[in-house]
Design a protein around this motif. Sequence first.
Motif, PDB file in Angstrom:
ATOM      1  N   UNK A   1      32.875  27.584  32.858  1.00  0.00           N
ATOM      2  CA  UNK A   1      34.054  27.508  33.713  1.00  0.00           C
ATOM      3  C   UNK A   1      33.670  27.448  35.188  1.00  0.00           C
ATOM      4  N   UNK A   2      34.649  27.010  36.001  1.00  0.00           N
ATOM      5  CA  UNK A   2      34.491  26.913  37.447  1.00  0.00           C
ATOM      6  C   UNK A   2      35.114  28.132  38.119  1.00  0.00           C
ATOM      7  N   UNK A   3      34.365  28.760  39.033  1.00  0.00           N
ATOM      8  CA  UNK A   3      34.803  29.992  39.668  1.00  0.00           C
ATOM      9  C   UNK A   3      34.682  29.916  41.186  1.00  0.00           C
ATOM     10  N   UNK A   4      35.511  30.711  41.853  1.00  0.00           N
ATOM     11  CA  UNK A   4      35.295  31.088  43.239  1.00  0.00           C
ATOM     12  C   UNK A   4      36.078  32.361  43.497  1.00  0.00           C
ATOM     13  N   UNK A   5      35.433  33.496  43.285  1.00  0.00           N
ATOM     14  CA  UNK A   5      36.113  34.759  43.592  1.00  0.00           C
ATOM     15  C   UNK A   5      35.106  35.833  43.959  1.00  0.00           C
ATOM     16  N   UNK A   6      35.491  36.630  44.953  1.00  0.00           N
ATOM     17  CA  UNK A   6      34.675  37.748  45.381  1.00  0.00           C
ATOM     18  C   UNK A   6      35.304  39.081  45.041  1.00  0.00           C
ATOM     19  N   UNK A   7      36.513  39.045  44.427  1.00  0.00           N
ATOM     20  CA  UNK A   7      37.220  40.252  44.012  1.00  0.00           C
ATOM     21  C   UNK A   7      37.554  40.136  42.531  1.00  0.00           C
ATOM     22  N   UNK A   8      37.822  41.272  41.885  1.00  0.00           N
ATOM     23  CA  UNK A   8      38.125  41.269  40.453  1.00  0.00           C
ATOM     24  C   UNK A   8      39.128  42.372  40.138  1.00  0.00           C
ATOM     25  N   UNK A   9      39.762  42.243  38.964  1.00  0.00           N
ATOM     26  CA  UNK A   9      40.730  43.233  38.484  1.00  0.00           C
ATOM     27  C   UNK A   9      39.992  44.378  37.806  1.00  0.00           C
ATOM     28  N   UNK A  10      40.423  45.580  38.073  1.00  0.00           N
ATOM     29  CA  UNK A  10      39.850  46.775  37.460  1.00  0.00           C
ATOM     30  C   UNK A  10      40.738  47.195  36.290  1.00  0.00           C
ATOM     31  N   UNK A  11      40.384  46.737  35.094  1.00  0.00           N
ATOM     32  CA  UNK A  11      41.162  47.044  33.891  1.00  0.00           C
ATOM     33  C   UNK A  11      40.202  47.233  32.725  1.00  0.00           C
ATOM     34  N   UNK A  12      40.586  48.029  31.701  1.00  0.00           N
ATOM     35  CA  UNK A  12      39.706  48.255  30.550  1.00  0.00           C
ATOM     36  C   UNK A  12      39.419  46.948  29.803  1.00  0.00           C
TER      37      UNK A  12
END
Length: 390
Positions: free
Chosen positions: A306-317
């Motif tokens: 996949x193609x990505x561009x992110x420096x943040x993420x979701x904090x979930x189990x």
Amino acid sequence: MTTPTFAQTLDPAVLVLEDGTRHAGRAYGARGTTIGEVVFATGMTGYQETLTDPSYAGQIVLQTAPHIGNTGMNDEDPESRRIWVAGYIVRDPSRVVSNWRADSSLDEALAQDGVVGISGIDTRAITRRLRSVGSMRGAIFSGEATRLPEDEQLRIVREAPQMAGQNLSAAVSVSAAEVTPAHEGSERIGALAVLDLGVKQATVDNLAARGFDVHVLPQDVTIDDIRAIEPVAVFYSNGPGDPAASDDHVSLLRAVLDDHLPFFGICFGNQLLGRALGFGTYKLPFGHRGINQPVLDKQTGRVEITAHNHGFAVDAPIDGTVDSPHGYGRVEVSHVGLNDNVVEGLRALDIPAFSVQYHPEAAAGPHDANYLFDRFADLVRTTLETTKNA
């Protein structure tokens, strides 16, 4: 047609990172000073799509592939109205453009949009540094700016704002609504409200191809503005900045979910859905950028590139099903990044909403995740049918 060429310059330039490291090279693109968060992108192709992706606003992008620019730039493939990167770092710029579709060289396009770049430096060493200590603020100095004292250049870098805490949506969003009708030959579904947080043209095209009349809306619209177009669903796009600084977009999304409208979000939209459901977000050390990121779709067991561009993420189990802290029922993590187990997708089980952290439109490829647009169209049709029969 005259083949565009790049006349390699000997004009000096320097990249200065906030830890004090300096990398001397040659000027590339516009001359001057640019400041931003220095990040690396691992794709070997598709640099035009990267440069024109609004998600990269505020970032100085380093290409890990050593040879960049051989296919030039063309007028057909831009993802938006301009180049958005704050700066550009390459090792070996191509001196000849060898693609028949090219209308200009990469260097010319960078200069035309005022993007300051640097070439001829050890991009592998910088990438290894960023992987070790994380993304850093940096600046490229060329032209007259190279004459600034070294301590002054470092001061400029260290006084620049961090990416954390920045809301950049207003800088990249449209100022007025734009409508793309459903593509001819598609089965029309209805009006789709797209909140433009940095949307790409390929996203609009993919949604219109599924039968949506795509209404691209400014990022500051209200729930009443959305209701006024009588949408069958709502879509949040990709975009730059820190999701923790986008409280208004989260409140708007909660109003959308309260209206029981089907929702699909990608990239920044995934992070905002996470916040709307009640989860937190956090900054990754160096993020995911490029077109070769492996992700597991837990629903099918399939691994997608996949193609990505992110420096943040979701904090979930990662595992199991949890209750939404904000009362939207059961939620599960639907996709997981296989390099580092980062949340790459969310699926609400009791409301019609889901999201992914990556870019299923992937104009430059890969197209492994393009099916998600079909999944969204099917969700909307099912919701409409259920509502009709209720």
